[in-house]
Design a protein around this motif. Structure first.
Motif, mmCIF file in Angstrom:
data_model
loop_
_atom_site.group_PDB
_atom_site.id
_atom_site.type_symbol
_atom_site.label_atom_id
_atom_site.label_comp_id
_atom_site.label_asym_id
_atom_site.label_seq_id
_atom_site.Cartn_x
_atom_site.Cartn_y
_atom_site.Cartn_z
ATOM 1 N N ARG A 67 42.408 22.621 55.577
ATOM 2 C CA ARG A 67 43.510 23.552 55.803
ATOM 3 C C ARG A 67 43.428 24.831 54.993
ATOM 4 N NH1 ARG A 67 48.612 19.692 57.063
ATOM 5 N NH2 ARG A 67 49.638 21.724 57.152
ATOM 6 N N SER A 68 42.316 25.089 54.322
ATOM 7 C CA SER A 68 42.195 26.346 53.568
ATOM 8 C C SER A 68 42.227 27.544 54.514
ATOM 9 C CB SER A 68 40.886 26.361 52.776
ATOM 10 O OG SER A 68 40.651 27.655 52.258
ATOM 11 N N SER A 69 43.099 28.530 54.232
ATOM 12 C CA SER A 69 43.148 29.762 55.038
ATOM 13 C C SER A 69 42.186 30.815 54.512
ATOM 14 C CB SER A 69 44.566 30.337 55.003
ATOM 15 O OG SER A 69 44.855 30.823 53.692
ATOM 16 N N GLY A 70 41.741 30.672 53.255
ATOM 17 C CA GLY A 70 40.913 31.692 52.620
ATOM 18 C C GLY A 70 41.708 32.809 51.964
ATOM 19 N N ARG A 71 43.045 32.792 52.117
ATOM 20 C CA ARG A 71 43.825 33.956 51.652
ATOM 21 C C ARG A 71 43.786 34.140 50.140
ATOM 22 N NH1 ARG A 71 49.429 33.669 54.863
ATOM 23 N NH2 ARG A 71 48.801 31.514 55.107
ATOM 24 N N MET A 72 43.831 33.031 49.383
ATOM 25 C CA MET A 72 43.761 33.183 47.912
ATOM 26 C C MET A 72 42.412 33.788 47.524
ATOM 27 S SD MET A 72 45.682 32.701 45.197
ATOM 28 C CE MET A 72 45.049 33.860 43.991
ATOM 29 N N GLY A 73 41.344 33.258 48.104
ATOM 30 C CA GLY A 73 40.005 33.753 47.763
ATOM 31 C C GLY A 73 39.813 35.213 48.148
ATOM 32 N N TYR A 74 40.305 35.594 49.351
ATOM 33 C CA TYR A 74 40.162 36.988 49.771
ATOM 34 C C TYR A 74 40.975 37.913 48.866
ATOM 35 C CZ TYR A 74 37.271 36.398 53.944
ATOM 36 O OH TYR A 74 36.215 36.160 54.795
ATOM 37 N N ALA A 75 42.139 37.440 48.406
ATOM 38 C CA ALA A 75 42.949 38.237 47.477
ATOM 39 C C ALA A 75 42.208 38.414 46.147
ATOM 40 C CB ALA A 75 44.307 37.574 47.254
ATOM 41 N N VAL A 76 41.532 37.357 45.690
ATOM 42 C CA VAL A 76 40.772 37.456 44.432
ATOM 43 C C VAL A 76 39.608 38.431 44.605
ATOM 44 C CG1 VAL A 76 39.351 36.185 42.765
ATOM 45 C CG2 VAL A 76 41.469 35.154 43.647
ATOM 46 N N ALA A 77 38.933 38.375 45.756
ATOM 47 C CA ALA A 77 37.821 39.309 46.007
ATOM 48 C C ALA A 77 38.311 40.747 45.990
ATOM 49 C CB ALA A 77 37.167 38.978 47.355
ATOM 50 N N GLN A 78 39.452 40.985 46.634
ATOM 51 C CA GLN A 78 40.005 42.340 46.664
ATOM 52 C C GLN A 78 40.406 42.805 45.262
ATOM 53 O OE1 GLN A 78 42.667 43.128 49.848
ATOM 54 N NE2 GLN A 78 43.167 45.167 49.090
ATOM 55 N N ALA A 79 41.005 41.894 44.480
ATOM 56 C CA ALA A 79 41.412 42.254 43.111
ATOM 57 C C ALA A 79 40.194 42.543 42.243
ATOM 58 C CB ALA A 79 42.255 41.125 42.501
ATOM 59 N N ALA A 80 39.119 41.767 42.429
ATOM 60 C CA ALA A 80 37.893 42.008 41.650
ATOM 61 C C ALA A 80 37.309 43.376 42.001
ATOM 62 C CB ALA A 80 36.881 40.901 41.905
ATOM 63 N N ARG A 81 37.324 43.696 43.289
ATOM 64 C CA ARG A 81 36.837 45.008 43.739
ATOM 65 C C ARG A 81 37.680 46.123 43.135
ATOM 66 N NH1 ARG A 81 33.471 48.304 43.968
ATOM 67 N NH2 ARG A 81 33.819 50.107 45.299
ATOM 68 N N GLU A 82 39.011 45.953 43.186
ATOM 69 C CA GLU A 82 39.924 46.978 42.650
ATOM 70 C C GLU A 82 39.763 47.118 41.132
ATOM 71 O OE1 GLU A 82 43.152 46.451 46.268
ATOM 72 O OE2 GLU A 82 43.727 45.785 44.253
ATOM 73 N N ALA A 83 39.254 46.060 40.494
ATOM 74 C CA ALA A 83 38.990 46.113 39.049
ATOM 75 C C ALA A 83 37.636 46.745 38.746
ATOM 76 C CB ALA A 83 39.072 44.712 38.458
ATOM 77 N N GLY A 84 36.935 47.206 39.792
ATOM 78 C CA GLY A 84 35.696 47.949 39.576
ATOM 79 C C GLY A 84 34.426 47.152 39.766
ATOM 80 N N ALA A 85 34.542 45.861 40.127
ATOM 81 C CA ALA A 85 33.346 45.037 40.290
ATOM 82 C C ALA A 85 32.661 45.312 41.623
ATOM 83 C CB ALA A 85 33.716 43.555 40.205
ATOM 84 N N GLU A 86 31.362 44.995 41.647
ATOM 85 C CA GLU A 86 30.607 44.928 42.905
ATOM 86 C C GLU A 86 30.732 43.473 43.370
ATOM 87 O OE1 GLU A 86 25.924 44.873 43.746
ATOM 88 O OE2 GLU A 86 26.582 46.543 42.490
ATOM 89 N N VAL A 87 31.308 43.252 44.558
ATOM 90 C CA VAL A 87 31.678 41.892 44.950
ATOM 91 C C VAL A 87 30.925 41.442 46.194
ATOM 92 C CG1 VAL A 87 33.591 40.343 45.551
ATOM 93 C CG2 VAL A 87 34.004 42.296 44.033
ATOM 94 N N LEU A 88 30.274 40.277 46.099
ATOM 95 C CA LEU A 88 29.672 39.608 47.258
ATOM 96 C C LEU A 88 30.455 38.328 47.511
ATOM 97 C CD1 LEU A 88 27.562 39.093 49.465
ATOM 98 C CD2 LEU A 88 26.029 38.188 47.691
ATOM 99 N N LEU A 89 31.079 38.261 48.684
ATOM 100 C CA LEU A 89 31.933 37.125 49.041
ATOM 101 C C LEU A 89 31.230 36.300 50.117
ATOM 102 C CD1 LEU A 89 34.656 35.594 49.116
ATOM 103 C CD2 LEU A 89 35.508 37.369 50.649
ATOM 104 N N ILE A 90 30.895 35.048 49.768
ATOM 105 C CA ILE A 90 30.320 34.123 50.737
ATOM 106 C C ILE A 90 31.498 33.357 51.335
ATOM 107 C CG2 ILE A 90 28.643 32.273 51.123
ATOM 108 C CD1 ILE A 90 27.353 34.745 49.808
ATOM 109 N N SER A 91 31.776 33.616 52.605
ATOM 110 C CA SER A 91 33.017 33.118 53.208
ATOM 111 C C SER A 91 32.773 32.099 54.290
ATOM 112 C CB SER A 91 33.793 34.297 53.798
ATOM 113 O OG SER A 91 34.945 33.831 54.482
#
Ligand code: CTP
Ligand code: CA
Length: 223
Positions: free
Chosen positions: A35-59
């Motif tokens: 039942r995982s929607s992925g929403r928590m993980g996608y929010a973390v990826a977006q926050a990491a990006r907004e914090a200046g990181a280069e982000v690779l998300l394996i989804s």
């Protein structure tokens, strides 16, 4: 904390993440999922990006748009996700495993659609590799962050996972009964060797920003 901005907290850092469920095929038309929607993980990826990181998300398979500025690589099964992570992990500064990786997969996926000829059907499942534990066991390990989704004794199981997988941080999360999966709000307890911090119920976006700020602090913390 409290969902505040985190501009620059991970500037110049390379972050590898997993998110979403995995699907484990039974035959060409059926799979075992969760039942995982992925929403928590996608929010973390977006926050990491907004914090200046280069982000690779394996989804895994999710119905979400790619977060802006994040490189997203889509996979289906736990074995696909495992391979994608191992191919990408060298040189990463941080790994965050938010995916609800299937613990088991069908031992022998059928090549043709399974027909309902019998009154009962038994499917043998075999254990999938533990992606997070493998990342944490590497000699060149990144700062390694796990999630623990539990229905009971949440902090007890989470602390055990932190220690057994030798993680740097774990985010513990109560799931079931309107919490955790398929909902917009969430609450997390962050645990690390020698400390913990509550992130009270908030939107997944605000929690993700707080999590990224704590990761950035602990990344710089001595020991
Ligand atoms: N995880 C992983 N690979 C797996 C299983 C889990 O990378 N094959 C990661 C998840 O992404 C999460 C963490 O391990 O960050 C904990 O997942 P969880 O399902 O809570 O714990 P498990 O170790 O699988 O133990 P159990 O399901 O028995 O509680
Ligand atoms: Ca599991």
């Amino acid at each position: 904390l409290g969902g505040e901005s985190n501009a620059g907290a991970l500037a110049g850092r390379k972050v590898l993440m997993t998110a979403g469920p995995t699907f484990e095929d039974l035959d060409p038309v059926r799979y075992l999922g969760n039942r995982s929607s992925g929403r928590m993980g996608y929010a973390v990826a977006q926050a990491a990006r907004e914090a200046g990181a280069e982000v690779l998300l394996i989804s895994g398979p999710v119905a979400l748009a790619d977060p802006p500025g994040v490189t997203v690589q889509r996979v289906r099964s736990a074995l696909d996700m495992h391979r994608a992570v191992l191919d990408a992990v060298a040189g990463m500064d941080v790994f965050i495993g938010t995916a609800a990786v299937a613990d088991y997969r069908p031992a022998q996926p059928a090549g043709q659609k399974i027909k309902k000829t019998r009154e009962s059907l038994t499917v043998e499942l075999v254990r999938n590799p533990d992606i997070l534990a493998e990342v944490a066991a590497r000699a060149d390990r990144p700062f390694t962050v796990g999630f623990a989704a539990e229905t009971d004794d949440v902090l007890g199981y989470a602390r055990r996972k932190l220690e057994e997988k030798r993680l740097d941080l774990i985010a513990a999360n109560t799931v079931g009964a309107g919490q955790g999966f398929e909902v917009d709000d969430n609450a997390l307890t962050l645990l690390w060797p020698g400390g913990q911090q509550e992130l009270p119920r908030a939107s997944k976006a605000a929690l993700a920003r707080d999590l990224i700020n704590v990761i950035a602090q602990r990344l710089h913390a001595p020991g």
